[in-house]
Structures are given as structure tokens and as C-alpha cells.
Design a protein around this motif. Structure first.
Motif, short mmCIF file in Angstrom:
data_model
loop_
_atom_site.label_atom_id
_atom_site.label_comp_id
_atom_site.label_asym_id
_atom_site.label_seq_id
_atom_site.Cartn_x
_atom_site.Cartn_y
_atom_site.Cartn_z
N GLN A 254 3.47 -19.46 -0.70
CA GLN A 254 4.27 -20.50 -0.05
C GLN A 254 3.54 -21.10 1.15
O GLN A 254 3.61 -22.30 1.39
CB GLN A 254 5.60 -19.91 0.41
N VAL A 255 2.84 -20.26 1.90
CA VAL A 255 2.23 -20.69 3.16
C VAL A 255 0.87 -21.33 2.96
O VAL A 255 0.54 -22.34 3.60
CB VAL A 255 2.11 -19.48 4.13
N CYS A 256 0.07 -20.77 2.09
CA CYS A 256 -1.34 -21.19 1.97
C CYS A 256 -1.51 -22.30 0.94
O CYS A 256 -0.87 -22.29 -0.11
CB CYS A 256 -2.22 -20.01 1.58
N PRO A 257 -2.40 -23.26 1.21
CA PRO A 257 -2.71 -24.30 0.23
C PRO A 257 -3.53 -23.70 -0.92
O PRO A 257 -4.07 -22.60 -0.80
CB PRO A 257 -3.53 -25.31 1.03
N PRO A 258 -3.62 -24.41 -2.04
CA PRO A 258 -4.44 -23.92 -3.16
C PRO A 258 -5.87 -23.64 -2.70
O PRO A 258 -6.44 -24.39 -1.91
CB PRO A 258 -4.39 -25.08 -4.16
N GLY A 259 -6.44 -22.57 -3.21
CA GLY A 259 -7.81 -22.20 -2.84
C GLY A 259 -7.89 -21.14 -1.77
O GLY A 259 -8.93 -20.54 -1.57
N ILE A 260 -6.78 -20.90 -1.06
CA ILE A 260 -6.74 -19.83 -0.06
C ILE A 260 -6.05 -18.62 -0.68
O ILE A 260 -4.92 -18.73 -1.17
CB ILE A 260 -5.99 -20.25 1.22
N PHE A 261 -6.73 -17.51 -0.71
CA PHE A 261 -6.14 -16.28 -1.25
C PHE A 261 -6.45 -15.13 -0.30
O PHE A 261 -7.24 -15.26 0.63
CB PHE A 261 -6.66 -15.99 -2.67
N VAL A 262 -5.82 -13.99 -0.55
CA VAL A 262 -5.94 -12.85 0.36
C VAL A 262 -6.26 -11.59 -0.42
O VAL A 262 -5.45 -11.12 -1.23
CB VAL A 262 -4.63 -12.65 1.16
N ALA A 263 -7.45 -11.04 -0.19
CA ALA A 263 -7.77 -9.72 -0.72
C ALA A 263 -7.09 -8.69 0.17
O ALA A 263 -7.08 -8.83 1.40
CB ALA A 263 -9.29 -9.51 -0.72
N CYS A 264 -6.51 -7.67 -0.44
CA CYS A 264 -5.80 -6.69 0.38
C CYS A 264 -5.76 -5.32 -0.29
O CYS A 264 -5.88 -5.21 -1.51
CB CYS A 264 -4.38 -7.16 0.71
N ALA A 265 -5.63 -4.31 0.54
CA ALA A 265 -5.38 -2.94 0.08
C ALA A 265 -4.09 -2.50 0.72
O ALA A 265 -3.97 -2.48 1.95
CB ALA A 265 -6.53 -2.02 0.48
N LEU A 266 -3.09 -2.16 -0.11
CA LEU A 266 -1.79 -1.74 0.38
C LEU A 266 -1.56 -0.28 0.01
O LEU A 266 -1.70 0.10 -1.16
CB LEU A 266 -0.69 -2.62 -0.21
N PHE A 267 -1.23 0.51 1.01
CA PHE A 267 -1.01 1.95 0.82
C PHE A 267 0.47 2.23 1.06
O PHE A 267 0.96 2.06 2.19
CB PHE A 267 -1.87 2.76 1.78
N TYR A 268 1.17 2.66 0.03
CA TYR A 268 2.60 2.99 0.14
C TYR A 268 2.73 4.51 0.21
O TYR A 268 2.57 5.21 -0.79
CB TYR A 268 3.37 2.41 -1.05
N ILE A 269 3.01 5.00 1.40
CA ILE A 269 3.06 6.44 1.65
C ILE A 269 4.51 6.92 1.51
O ILE A 269 5.42 6.38 2.16
CB ILE A 269 2.53 6.76 3.05
N ASP A 270 4.70 7.94 0.67
CA ASP A 270 6.05 8.48 0.43
C ASP A 270 5.99 10.00 0.63
O ASP A 270 5.46 10.73 -0.21
CB ASP A 270 6.49 8.15 -1.00
N PHE A 271 6.54 10.46 1.76
CA PHE A 271 6.51 11.90 2.05
C PHE A 271 7.60 12.66 1.31
O PHE A 271 7.57 13.89 1.26
CB PHE A 271 6.64 12.13 3.57
N ILE A 272 8.57 11.96 0.73
CA ILE A 272 9.58 12.63 -0.08
C ILE A 272 9.00 12.98 -1.45
O ILE A 272 9.11 14.12 -1.92
CB ILE A 272 10.84 11.74 -0.21
N LEU A 273 8.38 11.99 -2.09
CA LEU A 273 7.72 12.23 -3.38
C LEU A 273 6.33 12.84 -3.21
O LEU A 273 5.69 13.22 -4.19
CB LEU A 273 7.62 10.93 -4.16
N LYS A 274 5.86 12.89 -1.97
CA LYS A 274 4.56 13.47 -1.62
C LYS A 274 3.41 12.80 -2.36
O LYS A 274 2.56 13.46 -2.97
CB LYS A 274 4.56 14.98 -1.88
N HIS A 275 3.40 11.50 -2.32
CA HIS A 275 2.27 10.77 -2.91
C HIS A 275 2.06 9.44 -2.22
O HIS A 275 2.91 8.97 -1.46
CB HIS A 275 2.44 10.60 -4.43
N ILE A 276 0.90 8.84 -2.49
CA ILE A 276 0.54 7.51 -1.98
C ILE A 276 0.25 6.62 -3.18
O ILE A 276 -0.58 6.97 -4.03
CB ILE A 276 -0.71 7.57 -1.09
N ARG A 277 0.93 5.50 -3.23
CA ARG A 277 0.65 4.51 -4.28
C ARG A 277 -0.23 3.43 -3.66
O ARG A 277 0.08 2.89 -2.60
CB ARG A 277 1.93 3.90 -4.82
N ILE A 278 -1.34 3.11 -4.34
CA ILE A 278 -2.31 2.15 -3.80
C ILE A 278 -2.34 0.89 -4.66
O ILE A 278 -2.52 0.97 -5.88
CB ILE A 278 -3.72 2.77 -3.74
#
Length: 398
Positions: A254-278
Motif C-alpha cells: 500500500q505504501v511503496c510504489p512499484p519497484g520498491i520491495f523489502v527483504a526481511c527475516a521475521l522470527f516468531y518466538i513462542d515460549f508456550i510451544l517452545k519453538h521459533i518460526r522463521i
């Protein structure tokens, strides 16, 4: 009009704000008054009027040369009076800069800047500034350039302060894990960004982002990302990793014009399930250090499984990596500015050296991690310029 009135009348973005307020002089103007006009702030020039029309600009240095005296020292009123009279008799046509354009004081400076840069010898260009159909004063294109550069520097500094403020919101206090996040910008503002969100005490989202646009465009995108995470906090947002990544992706689209993209690494830490989803969306490879029996440590490299955000509407996260949380687990990530940095011989730092440095950090004291990373960057590039921003993440579980 006084300087105070001038600043109240015009915005800092209008040409009237920086114009030198000075009345035009003509043949009837007393020489002593002309001297006093030039004395004000060591004025560089005055507008010349003839028959009710502005003919051009008389420069201070031209008048000094004509009079054969300095207006700062050794003023001889009689000599100047004679020179002033001679100027009107013989030097008007040859000693003034003809006015190329009369501009209204309410005109925005950026419009004048764009037009002025198209002219030849624009450094010597002067403008007469008019307000309410009367001459307000004059301004040189050189002054416009200097003032515009000053405005841009101020804007960059403010943008840099906003970015730093957003990055400072990523501190974590949790006995179960330690998180170290560092950022080194290639310029005052940039396109690398990181952020942490804690929806509750047992969950955390850690994100590292590398925007394809740099400088201002990159900074604007990182600020939008920062606002996104701030909204998560304000509205106590809680959802699945897949929906959260899709929401961030929708924001970028929505924010960026065509041609602008974002490389990213997202780490979802869950201490209840005791795992990290990447979710590795076009980011650099992630190094995962896993403790083994007999105090041994093995590591593996997790390459990106998804394209950068901002390219597609939605993504398939079925191949996202899930890592069990165990004591001694360590995750490292870095933006490609780290591996792509060049030394003075044009040699690339590369993935192999990056991996060696990260391995060396495994036994480093937490307080030394930042120093080691920044020293590694400085030692490698030497006197060369850092071409891209560098963001570094080191996450360790107790």
C-alpha cells in the motif's frame, strides 16, 4: 518590512523568506544613502531602478571596482559620490547584471531551484523578488542553493533522529533469551531497520528489514514499518505468524510504489510451544547454532524460502522453518550490506568471512559483540565508503 515581519509573512519554503529586503536605488538616490544600504550586513548587491522599472542588479564588488575604493575600509564620501554619478552617466549598461526574471515572494523555493539549474552560469544569477506588485528585494541563486542544501540537511537530520528513536524501541528484557541488534547506516538515513514486538510475555516477533530503496525512499519505508509495529503495540495485536507477515506485506504494497520491495527475516518466538518460526523473505542466509552433547555446537545455514515482501499479494508459508527452543540455541542474521561491503581494493567481504566472524562471536562476551562487529566493518572498508547499510542480529536462548 523588517526581518521579523518577513519571517512572519512567508513560510521557510517560500522565496520571500530568504530574500534580501532592499529598496531599489536610482539616479536620484543620494550617494550617502547608497553607502548605508551596502553597509547593512555587508550587502552583496542592490536592485537598480530606472524610469520606474527594475533594470538589473548592481553588485558590491562592481561598485567598489568602479569607485576604486573598498566599502569596508577607507571610504571617501566625495570619491564615492563622484563614482556614483559616473556610474549613472557611463556605467549603467555595462556594470549591472540584467534581471532575468521577477518572481513573486510567495513562490516556492523548490520551483525556482529546478528552473534555475537549467540555466547556464546559474551561479551568477540574481532574481528580483516582488510582493503585492512592489519590489520586496533581491536574492541570488547561490543563496537559494545554500539555503536549500541547509533545509535538506535539517530534514535528513530529523529523519535520522526519528529512525534512531524507532530502533531504540527494540530493547528486550527477558531472562529466557538475549537479543543483540546493531545497525550501521551508510548515510544519515537509510533502508535497514529492525523492530521487536511483544504481544505478551510468552511471545515475541523480531524483524530485520532491508528496503530496496535507499536514503529518503528507504527511510520513509522504514518509518512506515516502524509505525506498523507501533500500531501492533497500541492495539495489542495478536495473530498467527502467517497472518502477521501478510499484514506487513499488505502495508508495504500500500505504501511503496512499484519497484520498491523489502527483504526481511521475521522470527516468531513462542515460549508456550517452545519453538521459533522463521519467515525469510529474500533476506540473507540465517545462521543457526544448535548445542550438542559434550559441549559441541553444530550450525546450519537457512537460505530464504520466500521472495521479498511487497512483490506478491500473499505468500505460501508451508516451507517456513521451525526451530525448537533449547538452552544454548543461537540465531544470527545480517543484511547484505555486511557481505557486500568493499575494501579500498574493491574486494567484497563475502559470505565466507561473514560466517567466520559470526562463529568467532559464539564465545564472545555479550558486551563485546557490538564492538567486534563494528571493528570488523571499519577494518575491512578502511578509507573506503560504506556503500550499503548493515544490520546485524544475534539472538541467544538460555
Amino acid at each position: 518590512m523588517s526581518n521579523e515581519d518577513q519571517e512572519q509573512t512567508f513560510s521557510p519554503l517560500q522565496i520571500g523568506y530568504i530574500a534580501d529586503v532592499v529598496e531599489p536605488v536610482n539616479a536620484a538616490t543620494d550617494a550617502e544613502k547608497v553607502l548605508k544600504i551596502f553597509e547593512v550586513n555587508k550587502r552583496e548587491a542592490v536592485p537598480i531602478e530606472q524610469d520606474g522599472e527594475i533594470e538589473g542588479i548592481l553588485l558590491r564588488r562592481t561598485l567598489e571596482k568602479t569607485a576604486g575604493i573598498s566599502l569596508d575600509t577607507g571610504k571617501d564620501p566625495l570619491a564615492f559620490k563622484n563614482a556614483w554619478q559616473d556610474f549613472w552617466k557611463n556605467g549603467l549598461n555595462t556594470n549591472i547584471i540584467r534581471t532575468k526574471k521577477v518572481i513573486d515572494a510567495t513562490t516556492y523555493i523548490d520551483n525556482i531551484l529546478e528552473e534555475g539549474l537549467k540555466q547556464e552560469s546559474f551561479e551568477a544569477t540574481w532574481y528580483v523578488v516582488q510582493h503585492r506588485q512592489r519590489c520586496l528585494g533581491i536574492v541570488s541563486f547561490k543563496k537559494i542553493l545554500k539555503y536549500t542544501n541547509s533545509l535538506h540537511s535539517q530534514d535528513l537530520h530529523r529523519a535520522s533522529e526519528i529512525q534512531k528513536r524507532l530502533l531504540q524501541k527494540s530493547l528486550v528484557t527477558d531472562k529466557r533469551f538475549n537479543l543483540y541488534l546493531f545497525n550501521k547506516m551508510a548515510n544519515e538515513v537509510g533502508g535497514d531497520f529492525y523492530r521487536v514486538y511483544r504481544p505478551d510475555k510468552d511471545h515475541a516477533v523480531v524483524g530485520c528489514f532491508d528496503v530496496s530503496g535507499k536514503n529518503i525512499s528507504g527511510a520513509l519505508t522504514t518509518m512506515a514499518l516502524g509505525t506498523c509495529f507501533t500500531s501492533f503495540e497500541l492495539f495489542q495485536y495478536m495473530s498467527t505468524p502467517d497472518k502477521t507477515t501478510n499484514l506487513i506485506n499488505a502495508l508495504i504494497r500500500q505504501v511503496c510504489p512499484p519497484g520498491i520491495f523489502v527483504a526481511c527475516a521475521l522470527f516468531y518466538i513462542d515460549f508456550i510451544l517452545k519453538h521459533i518460526r522463521i519467515h525469510n523473505c529474500g533476506f540473507s542466509p540465517i545462521l543457526i547454532f544448535v548445542p550438542q552433547p559434550n559441549n559441541k555446537v553444530t550450525y546450519k545455514v537457512s537460505n530464504p524460502t520466500l521472495p521479498p515482501l511487497g512483490i506478491d499479494d500473499e505468500y505460501d508459508y508451508s516451507d517456513s522453518l521451525i526451530i525448537p527452543i533449547t538452552g544454548g540455541l543461537r540465531l544470527c542474521a545480517y543484511s547484505d550490506g555486511f557481505t557486500d561491503m568493499l575494501n579500498i581494493r574493491g574486494e567484497r567481504y563475502g559470505e565466507e568471512q561473514a560466517t567466520k566472524t559470526i562463529k568467532r562471536l559464539h564465545t564472545a562476551a555479550p558486551a563485546d559483540i557490538r564492538r567486534i562487529i563494528f571493528s570488523e566493518i571499519d577494518n575491512w572498508i578502511g578509507t573506503a565508503a560504506l556503500a550499503d547499510d548493515v544490520t546485524f542480529l544475534d539472538m541467544r536462548f538460555n
